[in-house]
Design an enzyme around this catalytic site. Structure first.
Site, PDB file in Angstrom:
ATOM      1  N   HIS A   1       0.775  -1.171   0.084  1.00 16.69           N
ATOM      2  CA  HIS A   1      -0.104  -0.143  -0.003  1.00 16.69           C
ATOM      3  C   HIS A   1       0.741   1.262   0.137  1.00 16.69           C
ATOM      4  O   HIS A   1       1.982   1.188   0.035  1.00 16.69           O
ATOM      5  CB  HIS A   1      -1.009  -0.026   1.265  1.00 16.69           C
ATOM      6  CG  HIS A   1      -0.053  -0.004   2.540  1.00 16.69           C
ATOM      7  ND1 HIS A   1      -0.156  -1.223   3.242  1.00 16.69           N
ATOM      8  CD2 HIS A   1       0.473   0.941   3.233  1.00 16.69           C
ATOM      9  CE1 HIS A   1       0.526  -0.853   4.279  1.00 16.69           C
ATOM     10  NE2 HIS A   1       1.001   0.369   4.265  1.00 16.69           N
TER      11      HIS A   1
HETATM   12  C1  T46 Z   1       3.160   0.709   6.713  1.00 20.86           C
HETATM   13  C2  T46 Z   1       3.935  -0.741   7.279  1.00 20.86           C
HETATM   14  C3  T46 Z   1       5.237  -0.372   7.316  1.00 20.86           C
HETATM   15  C4  T46 Z   1      -4.072  -0.623  13.337  1.00 20.86           C
HETATM   16  O1  T46 Z   1      -5.290  -0.828  13.980  1.00 20.86           O
HETATM   17  N1  T46 Z   1      -3.438   0.477  13.977  1.00 20.86           N
HETATM   18  C5  T46 Z   1      -2.000   0.807  13.196  1.00 20.86           C
HETATM   19  O2  T46 Z   1      -1.477   1.749  13.755  1.00 20.86           O
HETATM   20  C6  T46 Z   1      -1.724  -0.006  12.226  1.00 20.86           C
HETATM   21  C7  T46 Z   1      -0.415   0.171  11.587  1.00 20.86           C
HETATM   22  C8  T46 Z   1      -2.477  -0.972  11.906  1.00 20.86           C
HETATM   23  N2  T46 Z   1      -3.554  -1.339  12.337  1.00 20.86           N
HETATM   24  C9  T46 Z   1      -4.565  -2.529  12.167  1.00 20.86           C
HETATM   25  C10 T46 Z   1      -5.013  -2.387  10.473  1.00 20.86           C
HETATM   26  C11 T46 Z   1      -5.026  -4.047  10.134  1.00 20.86           C
HETATM   27  O3  T46 Z   1      -5.987  -4.556  10.595  1.00 20.86           O
HETATM   28  O4  T46 Z   1      -3.613  -3.690  12.166  1.00 20.86           O
HETATM   29  C12 T46 Z   1      -3.740  -4.615  11.011  1.00 20.86           C
HETATM   30  C13 T46 Z   1      -2.480  -4.859  10.200  1.00 20.86           C
HETATM   31  O5  T46 Z   1      -2.084  -3.589   9.584  1.00 20.86           O
HETATM   32  P1  T46 Z   1      -1.620  -3.652   8.243  1.00 20.86           P
HETATM   33  O6  T46 Z   1      -2.282  -4.690   7.301  1.00 20.86           O
HETATM   34  O7  T46 Z   1      -1.808  -2.207   7.480  1.00 20.86           O
HETATM   35  O8  T46 Z   1      -0.025  -3.717   8.389  1.00 20.86           O
HETATM   36  P2  T46 Z   1       1.146  -3.797   7.269  1.00 20.86           P
HETATM   37  O9  T46 Z   1       2.331  -4.638   7.693  1.00 20.86           O
HETATM   38  O10 T46 Z   1       0.769  -4.420   5.768  1.00 20.86           O
HETATM   39  O11 T46 Z   1       1.513  -2.316   7.214  1.00 20.86           O
HETATM   40  C14 T46 Z   1       2.015  -1.739   8.252  1.00 20.86           C
HETATM   41  C15 T46 Z   1       1.166  -0.268   8.328  1.00 20.86           C
HETATM   42  O12 T46 Z   1      -0.230  -0.457   8.276  1.00 20.86           O
HETATM   43  C16 T46 Z   1       1.688   0.593   7.105  1.00 20.86           C
HETATM   44  O13 T46 Z   1       1.313   1.950   7.460  1.00 20.86           O
HETATM   45  O14 T46 Z   1       3.721   1.558   6.282  1.00 20.86           O
HETATM   46  O15 T46 Z   1       3.165  -1.558   8.172  1.00 20.86           O
END
Ligand code: T46
Length: 138
Positions: free
Chosen positions: A55
């Protein structure tokens, strides 16, 4: 270079305040970290074969630091890509807004700490690469 194209790879070297007891890194918002820090999160228990990210963010700026272990970060500004290893607790990778990112090849011991300029907001995410490319090239 397009006016929207931003530099891809920007490292921040953190001073290590070491003495005979070990090392310490201090991260202060609007000082060594180039924004006010509103949120801190970390990834752990990741798996080498499971990639994450995929993303971009409309406005969020972040600094990612591999406190332990390593992972590979792919960055894409819509025009070019770069891949770097995050593998040092004294090096932060600044990730600007409108940069597509993917994290790959996590080592089993990886702890990836992320400092964020904004609170969590799902509306700030662009999760379609096609949409991201279109926005960067319009
Ligand atoms: C990024 C990379 C490096 C939250 O509720 N609060 C938060 O602050 C974050 C970061 C995530 N979440 C929830 C949203 C999803 O349900 O945690 C779950 C996993 O998040 P996501 O699928 O977005 O995780 P990554 O590892 O793909 O991405 C994350 C960050 O979201 C993103 O901003 O730059 O790490």
């Amino acid at each position: 270079m397009s006016s929207k194209q931003t530099d891809l790879v920007k490292w921040i070297d953190f001073p290590s305040l070491g003495d005979h007891r070990g090392s310490l890194v201090a991260l202060e918002g609007n000082k060594i970290v180039p924004f006010g820090i509103k949120r801190v999160y970390y990834l752990f228990g990741t798996k080498p074969e499971v990639a994450r990210g995929f993303h971009a963010h409309k406005a969020l700026k972040q600094v990612a630091i591999c406190i332990t272990g390593k992972c590979k970060m792919l960055l894409d500004n819509g025009f070019e890509q770069a891949q770097v290893w995050l593998d040092s607790p004294t090096k932060g990778l600044f990730i600007n807004d409108m940069i597509w990112r993917e994290m790959h090849e996590f080592s089993p011991d990886c702890v990836l700490l992320v400092l964020a300029s904004e609170h969590y907001d799902e509306a700030d995410y662009i999760r379609s690469y096609t949409e991201f490319k279109e926005l960067m090239h319009e």
